[in-house]
Each structure stands twice: as structure tokens, then as C-alpha cells.
Motif scaffolding. Structure first.
Motif, PDB file in Angstrom:
ATOM      1  N   ASN A 152       1.227  -1.110  -0.022  1.00  0.00           N
ATOM      2  CA  ASN A 152      -0.110  -0.094   0.446  1.00  0.00           C
ATOM      3  C   ASN A 152       0.678   1.328   0.131  1.00  0.00           C
ATOM      4  O   ASN A 152       1.378   1.755   1.141  1.00  0.00           O
ATOM      5  CB  ASN A 152      -0.730  -0.294   1.364  1.00  0.00           C
ATOM      6  CG  ASN A 152      -2.084   1.210   1.047  1.00  0.00           C
ATOM      7  OD1 ASN A 152      -2.068   1.941   0.451  1.00  0.00           O
ATOM      8  ND2 ASN A 152      -2.457   0.941   1.986  1.00  0.00           N
ATOM      9  N   PRO A 153       1.283   2.025  -1.104  1.00  0.00           N
ATOM     10  CA  PRO A 153       2.129   3.192  -1.238  1.00  0.00           C
ATOM     11  C   PRO A 153       2.118   3.984  -0.382  1.00  0.00           C
ATOM     12  O   PRO A 153       0.770   4.374  -0.433  1.00  0.00           O
ATOM     13  CB  PRO A 153       2.146   3.572  -2.964  1.00  0.00           C
ATOM     14  CG  PRO A 153       0.507   2.689  -3.688  1.00  0.00           C
ATOM     15  CD  PRO A 153       0.261   2.013  -2.449  1.00  0.00           C
ATOM     16  N   LEU A 197       5.813   0.648  -7.688  1.00  0.00           N
ATOM     17  CA  LEU A 197       4.740   0.807  -8.704  1.00  0.00           C
ATOM     18  C   LEU A 197       5.833   1.840  -9.271  1.00  0.00           C
ATOM     19  O   LEU A 197       6.808   2.787  -8.876  1.00  0.00           O
ATOM     20  CB  LEU A 197       3.476   1.654  -7.986  1.00  0.00           C
ATOM     21  CG  LEU A 197       2.516   0.569  -7.337  1.00  0.00           C
ATOM     22  CD1 LEU A 197       1.286   2.023  -6.922  1.00  0.00           C
ATOM     23  CD2 LEU A 197       2.318  -0.332  -8.698  1.00  0.00           C
ATOM     24  N   THR A 246       4.448   4.729 -10.459  1.00  0.00           N
ATOM     25  CA  THR A 246       4.010   5.719 -10.441  1.00  0.00           C
ATOM     26  C   THR A 246       4.136   6.469  -8.848  1.00  0.00           C
ATOM     27  O   THR A 246       4.276   5.438  -8.216  1.00  0.00           O
ATOM     28  CB  THR A 246       2.802   5.813 -10.288  1.00  0.00           C
ATOM     29  OG1 THR A 246       1.695   4.865 -10.386  1.00  0.00           O
ATOM     30  CG2 THR A 246       2.016   6.179 -11.661  1.00  0.00           C
ATOM     31  N   VAL A 247       3.876   7.697  -8.508  1.00  0.00           N
ATOM     32  CA  VAL A 247       3.951   8.213  -6.787  1.00  0.00           C
ATOM     33  C   VAL A 247       2.384   9.083  -6.911  1.00  0.00           C
ATOM     34  O   VAL A 247       2.327   9.582  -7.900  1.00  0.00           O
ATOM     35  CB  VAL A 247       5.401   8.494  -6.312  1.00  0.00           C
ATOM     36  CG1 VAL A 247       5.630   9.876  -7.722  1.00  0.00           C
ATOM     37  CG2 VAL A 247       5.389   9.059  -5.507  1.00  0.00           C
ATOM     38  N   ALA A 277       3.468  10.919   4.028  1.00  0.00           N
ATOM     39  CA  ALA A 277       2.259  10.974   5.074  1.00  0.00           C
ATOM     40  C   ALA A 277       1.423  10.109   5.242  1.00  0.00           C
ATOM     41  O   ALA A 277       0.395  10.672   4.599  1.00  0.00           O
ATOM     42  CB  ALA A 277       2.120  11.967   5.777  1.00  0.00           C
ATOM     43  N   PRO A 278       0.390   8.637   5.687  1.00  0.00           N
ATOM     44  CA  PRO A 278      -0.295   8.398   5.825  1.00  0.00           C
ATOM     45  C   PRO A 278      -0.983   8.633   6.630  1.00  0.00           C
ATOM     46  O   PRO A 278      -0.546   9.626   7.364  1.00  0.00           O
ATOM     47  CB  PRO A 278      -0.137   6.868   5.851  1.00  0.00           C
ATOM     48  CG  PRO A 278       0.996   6.590   6.050  1.00  0.00           C
ATOM     49  CD  PRO A 278       1.673   8.279   6.683  1.00  0.00           C
ATOM     50  N   GLU A 293     -10.256  12.011   3.679  1.00  0.00           N
ATOM     51  CA  GLU A 293      -9.231  11.794   3.013  1.00  0.00           C
ATOM     52  C   GLU A 293      -8.740  12.519   2.093  1.00  0.00           C
ATOM     53  O   GLU A 293      -9.705  12.653   1.353  1.00  0.00           O
ATOM     54  CB  GLU A 293      -8.165  10.201   3.129  1.00  0.00           C
ATOM     55  CG  GLU A 293      -8.185  10.430   4.184  1.00  0.00           C
ATOM     56  CD  GLU A 293      -9.099   9.381   4.916  1.00  0.00           C
ATOM     57  OE1 GLU A 293     -10.524   9.432   4.234  1.00  0.00           O
ATOM     58  OE2 GLU A 293      -9.124   8.806   5.666  1.00  0.00           O
ATOM     59  N   LEU A 309      -9.381   8.063  -8.327  1.00  0.00           N
ATOM     60  CA  LEU A 309      -8.920   6.364  -7.444  1.00  0.00           C
ATOM     61  C   LEU A 309      -9.651   7.108  -5.765  1.00  0.00           C
ATOM     62  O   LEU A 309     -10.207   5.948  -5.303  1.00  0.00           O
ATOM     63  CB  LEU A 309      -7.565   5.664  -7.672  1.00  0.00           C
ATOM     64  CG  LEU A 309      -7.258   6.171  -8.893  1.00  0.00           C
ATOM     65  CD1 LEU A 309      -5.878   5.768  -8.220  1.00  0.00           C
ATOM     66  CD2 LEU A 309      -7.819   5.439  -9.966  1.00  0.00           C
ATOM     67  N   LYS A 352      -7.440   0.784  -8.103  1.00  0.00           N
ATOM     68  CA  LYS A 352      -5.957   0.714  -8.630  1.00  0.00           C
ATOM     69  C   LYS A 352      -5.200   1.268  -7.478  1.00  0.00           C
ATOM     70  O   LYS A 352      -4.615   1.485  -7.862  1.00  0.00           O
ATOM     71  CB  LYS A 352      -6.363   2.134 -10.175  1.00  0.00           C
ATOM     72  CG  LYS A 352      -7.086   1.394 -11.224  1.00  0.00           C
ATOM     73  CD  LYS A 352      -7.035   2.131 -12.587  1.00  0.00           C
ATOM     74  CE  LYS A 352      -5.682   3.378 -12.829  1.00  0.00           C
ATOM     75  NZ  LYS A 352      -5.438   3.497 -13.900  1.00  0.00           N
ATOM     76  N   ALA A 353      -5.818   2.201  -6.392  1.00  0.00           N
ATOM     77  CA  ALA A 353      -5.149   2.406  -5.901  1.00  0.00           C
ATOM     78  C   ALA A 353      -5.540   0.880  -4.633  1.00  0.00           C
ATOM     79  O   ALA A 353      -6.200   0.990  -4.255  1.00  0.00           O
ATOM     80  CB  ALA A 353      -6.124   3.747  -4.613  1.00  0.00           C
ATOM     81  N   PRO A 354      -3.951   0.500  -4.393  1.00  0.00           N
ATOM     82  CA  PRO A 354      -3.924  -0.970  -3.719  1.00  0.00           C
ATOM     83  C   PRO A 354      -5.073  -0.688  -2.544  1.00  0.00           C
ATOM     84  O   PRO A 354      -5.155  -1.561  -1.647  1.00  0.00           O
ATOM     85  CB  PRO A 354      -2.649  -1.078  -3.432  1.00  0.00           C
ATOM     86  CG  PRO A 354      -1.995  -0.039  -4.568  1.00  0.00           C
ATOM     87  CD  PRO A 354      -2.388   1.273  -4.984  1.00  0.00           C
ATOM     88  N   GLY A 355      -4.502   0.407  -1.804  1.00  0.00           N
ATOM     89  CA  GLY A 355      -5.285   0.709  -0.263  1.00  0.00           C
ATOM     90  C   GLY A 355      -7.071   0.402   0.006  1.00  0.00           C
ATOM     91  O   GLY A 355      -7.289   0.404   0.794  1.00  0.00           O
ATOM     92  N   MET A 356      -7.566   1.236  -1.085  1.00  0.00           N
ATOM     93  CA  MET A 356      -8.632   0.538  -1.522  1.00  0.00           C
ATOM     94  C   MET A 356      -9.070  -0.466  -1.301  1.00  0.00           C
ATOM     95  O   MET A 356     -10.208  -0.913  -1.546  1.00  0.00           O
ATOM     96  CB  MET A 356      -9.395   1.581  -2.501  1.00  0.00           C
ATOM     97  CG  MET A 356      -8.876   3.282  -2.806  1.00  0.00           C
ATOM     98  SD  MET A 356      -9.536   4.182  -1.457  1.00  0.00           S
ATOM     99  CE  MET A 356     -11.154   4.501  -1.342  1.00  0.00           C
TER     100      MET A 356
HETATM  101  P1  AMP Z   1      -3.493   6.715   3.121  1.00  0.00           P
HETATM  102  O1  AMP Z   1      -2.388   7.672   2.926  1.00  0.00           O
HETATM  103  O2  AMP Z   1      -3.707   5.778   4.240  1.00  0.00           O
HETATM  104  O3  AMP Z   1      -4.524   8.070   2.503  1.00  0.00           O
HETATM  105  O4  AMP Z   1      -3.662   6.483   1.243  1.00  0.00           O
HETATM  106  C1  AMP Z   1      -2.651   6.589   0.640  1.00  0.00           C
HETATM  107  C2  AMP Z   1      -3.506   5.962  -0.720  1.00  0.00           C
HETATM  108  O5  AMP Z   1      -3.329   6.141  -1.930  1.00  0.00           O
HETATM  109  C3  AMP Z   1      -4.178   4.424  -0.653  1.00  0.00           C
HETATM  110  O6  AMP Z   1      -5.262   4.006  -0.960  1.00  0.00           O
HETATM  111  C4  AMP Z   1      -2.713   3.735  -2.184  1.00  0.00           C
HETATM  112  O7  AMP Z   1      -2.971   3.054  -2.805  1.00  0.00           O
HETATM  113  C5  AMP Z   1      -3.248   5.043  -2.433  1.00  0.00           C
HETATM  114  N1  AMP Z   1      -1.509   5.208  -3.641  1.00  0.00           N
HETATM  115  C6  AMP Z   1      -0.396   5.300  -2.938  1.00  0.00           C
HETATM  116  N2  AMP Z   1       0.389   5.879  -4.042  1.00  0.00           N
HETATM  117  C7  AMP Z   1      -0.361   5.298  -5.402  1.00  0.00           C
HETATM  118  C8  AMP Z   1      -0.069   5.329  -6.498  1.00  0.00           C
HETATM  119  N3  AMP Z   1       1.345   5.004  -6.847  1.00  0.00           N
HETATM  120  N4  AMP Z   1      -1.168   4.408  -7.128  1.00  0.00           N
HETATM  121  C9  AMP Z   1      -2.306   3.843  -6.479  1.00  0.00           C
HETATM  122  N5  AMP Z   1      -2.968   4.149  -5.417  1.00  0.00           N
HETATM  123  C10 AMP Z   1      -1.871   4.658  -4.765  1.00  0.00           C
END
Ligand code: AMP
Ligand code: MG
Length: 368
Positions: A64-65, A117, A119-120, A143-144, A182, A196, A227-231
């Protein structure tokens, strides 16, 4: 580890008050700080070890990036390559603010930040405390949200401490976050910019600025991976089991649901519209939190209420759905996840299971 708490005083010089926190970030330590969306758990975004510390502190899955936060518009250039026209337009219109852009990464970005990935994710927050902390640290800050993975995001310094006390170097207390959910994440590397993760910058605002905008089908369709791994992960979850009731007759069905639960001796938390709450019987086993009068108010308070239900130790929670227009898209995305997709639909005098499970106490014959 002793977690420092810096309580900011508006009368005093901001930079002076942030100096020690910025020094800790430079040394590779973790410091939580307020942004306009939620509290972030910050580390030097170009220091791999420091970023690994974020994953360890949160218990965050390694795939989860992280989002990198910058303090000036132009700081995106060394971190990215080939910015698209839509990315440039979004920077002009929405930065600083609650918008994260997915862009092609440059060589500077450590592998751990992007979880491998190409991308950033980059954001330029508008909160002045976040802005000065990033500037004084002299690096992009990864910062998550500053919660343990899976829990509701923190919107106060107290909520950060509830999850992170003793685990991180410090917390900057800059008061309650304004937006409360967020940032919106938009992929700018595809021909049509794609949302995303819905957030503070709404689909309608993006369409006004850009024309066509898409929503990642993984957010809407069952069985499609976001597509956003965290989702893809369970997220924003309160401790008690939660159910969401949506549909035109949600008010009446929430009343029935609550009465059944109380009849079984359960303590129930209700997060609903004022009108719905006015239908509920007076009973000290019912703890209700009123949505507020605007979607902005609901977004701001959503995680606060979910965390309050935890402290109030309710046995279960029922939430009322809202429409998906404007901020409603972000709110419903978060509420559905909080409820672990336990969703019931209320219409034509019936309650129909839409997804997830139904509570044990609920007679099957009421679900038609
Ligand atoms: P958070 O920082 O906890 O708000 O979560 C960040 C979100 O951004 C997560 O859902 C990640 O999967 C997403 N995210 C971060 N970098 C990328 C990327 N390069 N491509 C797709 N999603 C991303
Ligand atoms: Mg998060």
C-alpha cells in the motif's frame, strides 16, 4: 519510546514551535501532524528506512504505497516525469488543497514509497502547519493517515495518541481537521483523469475544471480490484459491528432496526439525520450522533463519531446513507467501508439485504 506532544499556540511564532519536530523528521523519526483532511504520520519521503518505519508503526500492508507531501507547487517537478496536461491543470486549480495526484515517478523516489509501482502519489496540502513542517524539514514528507491500519483516520491529536502513543517520536497538536475525510486521489497518467479515491475535491469540481473525469470501476463494481492498492482493504472500521441503511425509507427502517436491537438488550450507536433521530424512543441504550445539517459537517465529524462509539462501547452501530452527489461520494465510500459493506436497502415498506451480513437478532422474515 516517549511520544512528544507539541500543543501549538497561535500567538507564538509557528516556525519556532515546529523546529524540534522538523529536526526529528530530518533524523528519520516519525512525527504526526495536522493537515486540512486528517492527521498524517510523517517521515522523510526520500529516506527508505524512515518510510519503512511508517509501515511498521501503522501495521500497514507493504503493497500500500505512500503519498508524498510538498510545500511548494514546483517541488513536484524533481519527484515526477512527464506531467500530463490534466495534472498541470489540476495543480493550478486545486493546489494547495485536498487533492492527491498520481504521476509518473522520478529516480529520486525510494521503492518503499511506491510499493514498487512506476507512479507516485503527490499532494500539496493547504494547512499552514503542514506547509511549514514540510518546508522546515527540507524534504517531501511521506504521510499516510496517522492511525493503526484499518482504524478510522484521526482528525484530532488525541485520536492520533490513542493509536500511536509510545510508537512514534511526536505529535503536533494543531486542533481538529477541517475536512475530516482523506484527499481525493486522481490518476493523471491515463488519457481521462480517473478518481481512485473520492475525497474533499469532488467529482463535480474536477469536471468543472477538466471536462470529462472517470471513477475507477474498482470503487463501484463488486469483484473488480481498485487501482489504488489501499482501497481494497477493510478500512475506517469502528470496533463494534456496523450496518448501513440506505434508500428512500431509511429513516423508518432505522427506527425499526434500533427498536429490535434495544429489545434484545443491546446498546446501539446511531449515526443519522436529525429527522431520523427524532423518531427514536428515549432509551439510554441508544446513543445517537446527528449527522449535522450539511455534507461538509458530516464529513468533518464522521471519524470523530466512529471513534466516539468505540469509547462509548456500543454493541453495534447503524448508520444512515446519504446521496452520492458532491461530498456524498466520499462520505458514502467511507461509510460503506466502515460498515464492512454490511448494507441494507429500505424501500416500499421493506428492508432488503444489499451486501455483507445481517445482524443475528434480525428476523429473516423482515428482510424480504
Ligand atoms: P493514505 O495515505 O492512508 O491516505 O492512503 C494513500 C492511498 O493512496 C492508498 O489507498 C494508496 O493505495 C494510494 N496510492 C498511493 N500511491 C499510489 C499510486 N502510485 N497508485 C495508486 N494509488 C496510490
Ligand atoms: Mg489511511
Amino acid at each position: 519510546m516517549q511520544t512528544k506532544l507539541w500543543l501549538l499556540n497561535k500567538e507564538k511564532n509557528l516556525d519556532e514551535q515546529l523546529k524540534e519536530a522538523a529536526e526529528l523528521i530530518k533524523k528519520g523519526e516519525l512525527v504526526a501532524f495536522p493537515t486540512e483532511t486528517v492527521y498524517g504520520l510523517g517521515a522523510d519521503g526520500l529516506n527508505s528506512d524512515a518510510c519503512r518505519g511508517i509501515f511498521a508503526a501503522k501495521g500497514r500492508p507493504a503493497d500500500n504505497p505512500l503519498i508524498l507531501h510538498i510545500a511548494k507547487l514546483e517541488e513536484i517537478y524533481p519527484l515526477s516525469t512527464n506531467l500530463s496536461a490534466s495534472a498541470k491543470r489540476m495543480m493550478e486549480v486545486f493546489w494547495p488543497g485536498p487533492l492527491t495526484m498520481i504521476v509518473n515517478k522520478s529516480e529520486l523516489i525510494p521503492q518503499v514509497v511506491t510499493a514498487g509501482l512506476e507512479t507516485v502519489a503527490i499532494r500539496f496540502p493547504s494547512n499552514p502547519v503542514a506547509n511549514r513542517l514540510i518546508a522546515l524539514s527540507g524534504c517531501p514528507i511521506a504521510a499516510p493517515s496517522a492511525n493503526k491500519s484499518g482504524r478510522p483516520s484521526p482528525t484530532t491529536a488525541g485520536d492520533v495518541l490513542a493509536d500511536m502513543e509510545g510508537v512514534i517520536a511526536g505529535v503536533i497538536d494543531g486542533g481538529t481537521c477541517d475536512i475530516g475525510v482523506e484527499s481525493t486521489i486522481v490518476d493523471t497518467t491515463v488519457p481521462v483523469p480517473t478518481i481512485l479515491r473520492p475525497g474533499g475535491i469532488t467529482r463535480e469540481m474536477l469536471e468543472d475544471a477538466l471536462g470529462a473525469v472517470e471513477i475507477d470501476p474498482g470503487l463501484i463494481k463488486k469483484g473488480q480490484i481498485p487501482k489504488a492498492p489501499g482501497m481494497k482493504y477493510r478500512h475506517y472500521a469502528p470496533q463494534a459491528e456496523m450496518y448501513l441503511i440506505e434508500g428512500p425509507e431509511a429513516s423508518q427502517q432505522i427506527k425499526n432496526f434500533v427498536e429490535l436491537a434495544v429489545g434484545k438488550g443491546l446498546h446501539i450507536g446511531v449515526l443519522a439525520d436529525k429527522k431520523t433521530i427524532s423518531l427514536l424512543p428515549a432509551d439510554d441504550r441508544i446513543i445517537s450522533h446527528n449527522w449535522g445539517s450539511t455534507k461538509a459537517e458530516l464529513a468533518e465529524k464522521l471519524y470523530i463519531y466512529l471513534r466516539r462509539f468505540d469509547r462509548e462501547k456500543v454493541d453495534l452501530i447503524v448508520g444512515e446513507g446519504t446521496t452520492e452527489a458532491d461530498l456524498g461520494l466520499a462520505i458514502m465510500n467511507r461509510m460503506r467501508k466502515s460498515a464492512g459493506h454490511n448494507i441494507l436497502w429500505a424501500e416500499k415498506g421493506k428492508l432488503v439485504k444489499q451486501s455483507g451480513k445481517t445482524p443475528d437478532f434480525f428476523p429473516e422474515n423482515l428482510l424480504k
